[in-house]
Design an enzyme around this catalytic site. Structure first.
Site, PDB file in Angstrom:
ATOM      1  N   GLY A  75      94.396  18.224  99.891  1.00 14.53           N
ATOM      2  CA  GLY A  75      93.850  17.627 101.115  1.00 14.53           C
ATOM      3  C   GLY A  75      94.709  16.474 101.613  1.00 14.53           C
ATOM      4  N   ARG A  81      96.569  15.923 104.128  1.00 11.87           N
ATOM      5  CA  ARG A  81      96.652  15.561 105.551  1.00 11.87           C
ATOM      6  C   ARG A  81      95.374  14.919 106.049  1.00 11.87           C
ATOM      7  N   LEU A 106      91.875  12.258 105.924  1.00 10.17           N
ATOM      8  CA  LEU A 106      91.685  10.800 105.954  1.00 10.17           C
ATOM      9  C   LEU A 106      92.051  10.179 104.605  1.00 10.17           C
ATOM     10  N   SER A 124      80.626  11.906  96.961  1.00 13.13           N
ATOM     11  CA  SER A 124      80.158  11.113  98.095  1.00 13.13           C
ATOM     12  C   SER A 124      78.886  10.378  97.696  1.00 13.13           C
ATOM     13  N   SER A 125      78.602   9.266  98.393  1.00 11.83           N
ATOM     14  CA  SER A 125      77.377   8.506  98.078  1.00 11.83           C
ATOM     15  C   SER A 125      76.116   9.299  98.387  1.00 11.83           C
ATOM     16  N   CYS A 126      76.236  10.398  99.143  1.00 13.23           N
ATOM     17  CA  CYS A 126      75.027  11.166  99.480  1.00 13.23           C
ATOM     18  C   CYS A 126      74.513  11.991  98.297  1.00 13.23           C
ATOM     19  N   TYR A 178      75.703  19.855 101.215  1.00 12.00           N
ATOM     20  CA  TYR A 178      76.961  19.193 100.844  1.00 12.00           C
ATOM     21  C   TYR A 178      76.771  18.382  99.551  1.00 12.00           C
ATOM     22  N   LYS A 189      78.583  18.635  95.794  1.00  8.44           N
ATOM     23  CA  LYS A 189      79.246  17.499  95.140  1.00  8.44           C
ATOM     24  C   LYS A 189      78.635  17.238  93.753  1.00  8.44           C
ATOM     25  N   PRO A 202      82.804   7.890  96.657  1.00 10.37           N
ATOM     26  CA  PRO A 202      83.089   6.876  97.683  1.00 10.37           C
ATOM     27  C   PRO A 202      81.910   6.658  98.619  1.00 10.37           C
ATOM     28  N   ASN A 208      80.835   5.542 102.657  1.00  9.92           N
ATOM     29  CA  ASN A 208      81.359   6.068 103.936  1.00  9.92           C
ATOM     30  C   ASN A 208      82.739   5.461 104.203  1.00  9.92           C
ATOM     31  N   HIS A 218      82.236  11.372 111.688  1.00 11.98           N
ATOM     32  CA  HIS A 218      81.355  10.317 111.176  1.00 11.98           C
ATOM     33  C   HIS A 218      81.196   9.223 112.244  1.00 11.98           C
ATOM     34  N   ASP A 261      68.688  10.107 112.179  1.00 17.27           N
ATOM     35  CA  ASP A 261      69.087   8.840 111.546  1.00 17.27           C
ATOM     36  C   ASP A 261      69.740   9.083 110.188  1.00 17.27           C
TER      37      ASP A 261
HETATM   38  N1  NDP Z   1      85.224  10.652 105.153  1.00 16.81           N
HETATM   39  C1  NDP Z   1      84.233  10.043 104.499  1.00 16.81           C
HETATM   40  O1  NDP Z   1      83.533   9.171 105.043  1.00 16.81           O
HETATM   41  C2  NDP Z   1      83.962  10.401 103.072  1.00 16.81           C
HETATM   42  C3  NDP Z   1      84.682  11.368 102.387  1.00 16.81           C
HETATM   43  N2  NDP Z   1      84.377  11.647 101.079  1.00 16.81           N
HETATM   44  C4  NDP Z   1      85.103  12.658 100.311  1.00 16.81           C
HETATM   45  O2  NDP Z   1      86.486  12.344 100.267  1.00 16.81           O
HETATM   46  C5  NDP Z   1      87.251  13.565 100.261  1.00 16.81           C
HETATM   47  C6  NDP Z   1      88.247  13.544 101.409  1.00 16.81           C
HETATM   48  O3  NDP Z   1      87.539  13.462 102.635  1.00 16.81           O
HETATM   49  P1  NDP Z   1      88.291  13.208 104.027  1.00 16.81           P
HETATM   50  O4  NDP Z   1      89.686  12.801 103.760  1.00 16.81           O
HETATM   51  O5  NDP Z   1      87.409  12.362 104.835  1.00 16.81           O
HETATM   52  O6  NDP Z   1      88.299  14.672 104.664  1.00 16.81           O
HETATM   53  P2  NDP Z   1      89.196  15.272 105.842  1.00 16.81           P
HETATM   54  O7  NDP Z   1      88.341  16.232 106.580  1.00 16.81           O
HETATM   55  O8  NDP Z   1      89.866  14.180 106.596  1.00 16.81           O
HETATM   56  O9  NDP Z   1      90.327  16.069 105.069  1.00 16.81           O
HETATM   57  C7  NDP Z   1      90.004  17.186 104.316  1.00 16.81           C
HETATM   58  C8  NDP Z   1      91.264  17.791 103.776  1.00 16.81           C
HETATM   59  O10 NDP Z   1      90.874  18.927 102.997  1.00 16.81           O
HETATM   60  C9  NDP Z   1      91.725  19.999 103.312  1.00 16.81           C
HETATM   61  N3  NDP Z   1      90.995  21.257 103.175  1.00 16.81           N
HETATM   62  C10 NDP Z   1      89.793  21.582 103.704  1.00 16.81           C
HETATM   63  N4  NDP Z   1      89.474  22.849 103.389  1.00 16.81           N
HETATM   64  C11 NDP Z   1      90.504  23.326 102.642  1.00 16.81           C
HETATM   65  C12 NDP Z   1      90.771  24.577 102.032  1.00 16.81           C
HETATM   66  N5  NDP Z   1      89.904  25.583 102.132  1.00 16.81           N
HETATM   67  N6  NDP Z   1      91.925  24.719 101.352  1.00 16.81           N
HETATM   68  C13 NDP Z   1      92.811  23.707 101.261  1.00 16.81           C
HETATM   69  N7  NDP Z   1      92.615  22.496 101.809  1.00 16.81           N
HETATM   70  C14 NDP Z   1      91.476  22.313 102.507  1.00 16.81           C
HETATM   71  C15 NDP Z   1      92.189  19.801 104.748  1.00 16.81           C
HETATM   72  O11 NDP Z   1      93.448  20.445 104.868  1.00 16.81           O
HETATM   73  P3  NDP Z   1      94.241  20.638 106.254  1.00 16.81           P
HETATM   74  O12 NDP Z   1      94.641  19.277 106.712  1.00 16.81           O
HETATM   75  O13 NDP Z   1      95.432  21.461 105.920  1.00 16.81           O
HETATM   76  O14 NDP Z   1      93.291  21.296 107.194  1.00 16.81           O
HETATM   77  C16 NDP Z   1      92.246  18.280 104.828  1.00 16.81           C
HETATM   78  O15 NDP Z   1      93.526  17.818 104.489  1.00 16.81           O
HETATM   79  C17 NDP Z   1      86.245  14.716 100.351  1.00 16.81           C
HETATM   80  O16 NDP Z   1      85.964  15.180  99.062  1.00 16.81           O
HETATM   81  C18 NDP Z   1      85.012  14.044 100.919  1.00 16.81           C
HETATM   82  O17 NDP Z   1      83.852  14.721 100.510  1.00 16.81           O
HETATM   83  C19 NDP Z   1      83.378  10.978 100.432  1.00 16.81           C
HETATM   84  C20 NDP Z   1      82.644  10.029 101.055  1.00 16.81           C
HETATM   85  C21 NDP Z   1      82.869   9.659 102.427  1.00 16.81           C
HETATM   86  C1  F7E Z   2      79.849  10.073 104.342  1.00 17.70           C
HETATM   87  C2  F7E Z   2      78.539  10.743 104.623  1.00 17.70           C
HETATM   88  O1  F7E Z   2      78.452  11.114 105.996  1.00 17.70           O
HETATM   89  C3  F7E Z   2      77.288  11.827 106.391  1.00 17.70           C
HETATM   90  O2  F7E Z   2      76.168  11.019 106.359  1.00 17.70           O
HETATM   91  P1  F7E Z   2      75.926   9.776 107.291  1.00 17.70           P
HETATM   92  O3  F7E Z   2      76.275   8.538 106.568  1.00 17.70           O
HETATM   93  O4  F7E Z   2      74.531   9.840 107.792  1.00 17.70           O
HETATM   94  O5  F7E Z   2      77.006  10.036 108.449  1.00 17.70           O
HETATM   95  P2  F7E Z   2      77.452   9.604 109.885  1.00 17.70           P
HETATM   96  O6  F7E Z   2      78.618   8.700 109.742  1.00 17.70           O
HETATM   97  O7  F7E Z   2      77.662  10.818 110.703  1.00 17.70           O
HETATM   98  O8  F7E Z   2      76.215   8.791 110.530  1.00 17.70           O
HETATM   99  C4  F7E Z   2      75.827   7.525 110.085  1.00 17.70           C
HETATM  100  C5  F7E Z   2      74.735   6.960 110.977  1.00 17.70           C
HETATM  101  O9  F7E Z   2      75.329   6.644 112.242  1.00 17.70           O
HETATM  102  C6  F7E Z   2      74.505   7.139 113.282  1.00 17.70           C
HETATM  103  N1  F7E Z   2      75.304   7.336 114.504  1.00 17.70           N
HETATM  104  C7  F7E Z   2      75.150   6.640 115.660  1.00 17.70           C
HETATM  105  N2  F7E Z   2      75.967   7.101 116.608  1.00 17.70           N
HETATM  106  C8  F7E Z   2      76.701   8.102 116.017  1.00 17.70           C
HETATM  107  C9  F7E Z   2      77.707   8.956 116.523  1.00 17.70           C
HETATM  108  O10 F7E Z   2      78.106   8.898 117.690  1.00 17.70           O
HETATM  109  N3  F7E Z   2      78.237   9.847 115.630  1.00 17.70           N
HETATM  110  C10 F7E Z   2      77.818   9.923 114.316  1.00 17.70           C
HETATM  111  N4  F7E Z   2      78.400  10.835 113.491  1.00 17.70           N
HETATM  112  N5  F7E Z   2      76.821   9.137 113.842  1.00 17.70           N
HETATM  113  C11 F7E Z   2      76.273   8.235 114.689  1.00 17.70           C
HETATM  114  C12 F7E Z   2      73.905   8.401 112.692  1.00 17.70           C
HETATM  115  O11 F7E Z   2      72.766   8.822 113.419  1.00 17.70           O
HETATM  116  C13 F7E Z   2      73.592   7.923 111.273  1.00 17.70           C
HETATM  117  O12 F7E Z   2      72.388   7.217 111.265  1.00 17.70           O
HETATM  118  C14 F7E Z   2      76.916  12.943 105.448  1.00 17.70           C
HETATM  119  O13 F7E Z   2      76.438  14.016 106.203  1.00 17.70           O
HETATM  120  C15 F7E Z   2      77.934  13.194 104.440  1.00 17.70           C
HETATM  121  O14 F7E Z   2      79.077  13.740 105.017  1.00 17.70           O
HETATM  122  C16 F7E Z   2      78.344  11.941 103.771  1.00 17.70           C
HETATM  123  O15 F7E Z   2      78.498  11.885 102.567  1.00 17.70           O
END
Ligand code: NDP
Ligand code: F7E
Length: 330
Positions: free
Chosen positions: A11, A13, A15, A108-110, A137, A141, A164, A166, A180, A287
């Site tokens: 992964g 590429r 975040l 993830s914290s969820c 999801y 996890k 992690p 968010n 997000h 929410d």
């Molecule tokens: N973002 C957040 O707020 C949070 C993220 N996490 C966890 O952190 C980790 C990284 O998340 P984040 O960086 O945000 O995710 P992104 O969506 O930004 O990146 C996901 C990466 O996974 C790769 N990927 C997805 N599906 C496949 C597949 N089938 N085969 C190979 N590669 C794949 C994508 O590849 P490609 O670029 O080639 O498409 C991409 O590089 C995850 O496990 C997520 O659950 C946990 C808590 C919060």
């Molecule tokens: C990392 C975590 O991320 C997901 O959970 P989440 O924390 O609920 O994610 P969220 O960032 O999308 O929202 C946070 C809060 O924010 C509010 N909110 C307001 N305005 C917008 C808005 O414009 N977009 C989004 N997305 N949310 C909004 C929204 O209604 C909510 O109350 C999991 O499904 C799962 O993927 C996981 O593990």
């Protein structure tokens, strides 16, 4: 991790993966194994096995996953549970089969119960019902944590699961439907300022509280954990409950230890972006969990602390993504 160790960042590429790659390169690591989803679909067990046999990684950062915000999780639960179960099952299995030294699985914290006491301690895993918007999801996890634990118990592997809070950062998904909250609000407020729009609509009541960490700090935490000496790393790998009577999964929280309400977040983003119109609430949107504040005392006790304040991190992402500056957040 030695500088010439073979390190697979799954992964790379995304975040988190892209921030891990930057941190590894900055630390002098030269042998990074990187594959896009098109080059290697980790849902495919045959392709994943062939990759591990040929590339023979020493270390694996498992940051590949199907990831999305609250609405994407709610609308596509089948995709979220299937993709994540497949990716992590294949990678964890092949990491064991090909003798990977250490693996860091990102959850993830969820995974914690919706109404767990706050702050969320690692021991609250599996103590109550999950939040409905992301249960599929979260269950994938949780299965990933158990897979790491089961392999450690049965095969003596060193697989650690990090949970992690968010996250946000420059390589985030800025699509308004699937992202997000931080990337969504940065974009909404930026576009509203440019268009001189009278108001911005945010989802839900604004009352839920969330904790946010910049991807730079997240990557630093991941490298910190993977570089722990054997005694401290092994101390995180969980025990066999059947032998010890203690529920100790190989689990560690990653976060900053402070949270804010979504309303406060929106006001902070408006200020960072320079928008002074009205903030409205779209209450047809969910929410989600009322609060997700991580207890990060285990990580802090090992010697790691996040450095980037939320407002500074938001300014950095806004600059990099919306004004093309390449400023370093730290
Ligand atoms: N973002 C957040 O707020 C949070 C993220 N996490 C966890 O952190 C980790 C990284 O998340 P984040 O960086 O945000 O995710 P992104 O969506 O930004 O990146 C996901 C990466 O996974 C790769 N990927 C997805 N599906 C496949 C597949 N089938 N085969 C190979 N590669 C794949 C994508 O590849 P490609 O670029 O080639 O498409 C991409 O590089 C995850 O496990 C997520 O659950 C946990 C808590 C919060
Ligand atoms: C990392 C975590 O991320 C997901 O959970 P989440 O924390 O609920 O994610 P969220 O960032 O999308 O929202 C946070 C809060 O924010 C509010 N909110 C307001 N305005 C917008 C808005 O414009 N977009 C989004 N997305 N949310 C909004 C929204 O209604 C909510 O109350 C999991 O499904 C799962 O993927 C996981 O593990």
């Amino acid at each position: 991790m030695d500088r010439d160790a073979r390190i697979f960042v799954a992964g790379h590429r995304g975040l988190v993966g892209s921030a891990i790659v930057r941190a590894l390169r900055a630390a002098g690591h030269t042998h990074l194994l990187l594959r896009t989803r098109d080059e290697l679909d980790l849902r495919d067990p045959v392709a994943t096995a062939a990759f591990f046999e040929k590339a023979k990684p020493d270390y694996v950062f498992l940051a590949a996953a199907r990831v999305g915000g609250i609405l994407a999780n709610q609308r596509e639960p089948a995709d979220f549970i299937r993709d994540n179960l497949q990716i992590q099952t294949n990678v964890i299995h092949e990491a064991w089969r090909t003798g990977v030294q250490r693996l860091l699985f990102l959850g993830s914290s969820c995974i914690y119960p919706r109404l767990a006491p706050q702050p969320l301690r690692e021991e609250y895993l599996l103590t109550g019902p999950l939040e409905a918007t992301n249960r599929a999801y979260a269950l994938a996890k949780i299965a990933g944590i158990e897979m790491c634990w089961a392999h450690n118990r049965q095969h003596g592997t060193r697989f650690l699961a990090a949970m992690p809070t968010n996250l946000y950062g420059p390589e985030d998904n800025f699509d308004l439907d699937s992202s997000h909250v931080i990337p969504a609000l940065l974009r909404k407020f930026h576009e509203a300022r440019v268009a001189d729009a009278p108001s911005v609509s945010i989802w839900g009541s604004g009352e839920p509280r969330r904790e946010f960490m910049h991807s730079f700090d997240m990557a630093q935490a991941c490298l910190f954990l993977m570089n722990l000496d054997d005694e401290r790393f092994d101390g995180l790998l969980g025990s066999d409950e059947a032998l010890t009577g203690r529920f100790e999964p190989p689990l560690i929280n990653i976060g900053v230890g402070a949270d804010i309400s979504i309303r406060e977040l929106a006001e902070t983003i408006a200020e960072v972006v320079g928008y002074d119109g009205l903030i409205e609430h779209d209450r047809s949107k969910p929410d989600g969990t009322p609060r997700k504040l991580m207890d990060v005392s285990r990580l802090n006790a090992l010697g790691f602390r996040a450095r980037i304040e939320l407002k500074d991190g938001l300014r950095h992402v806004h600059e990099v993504v919306f004004t093309s500056s390449q400023a370093d957040p730290a």
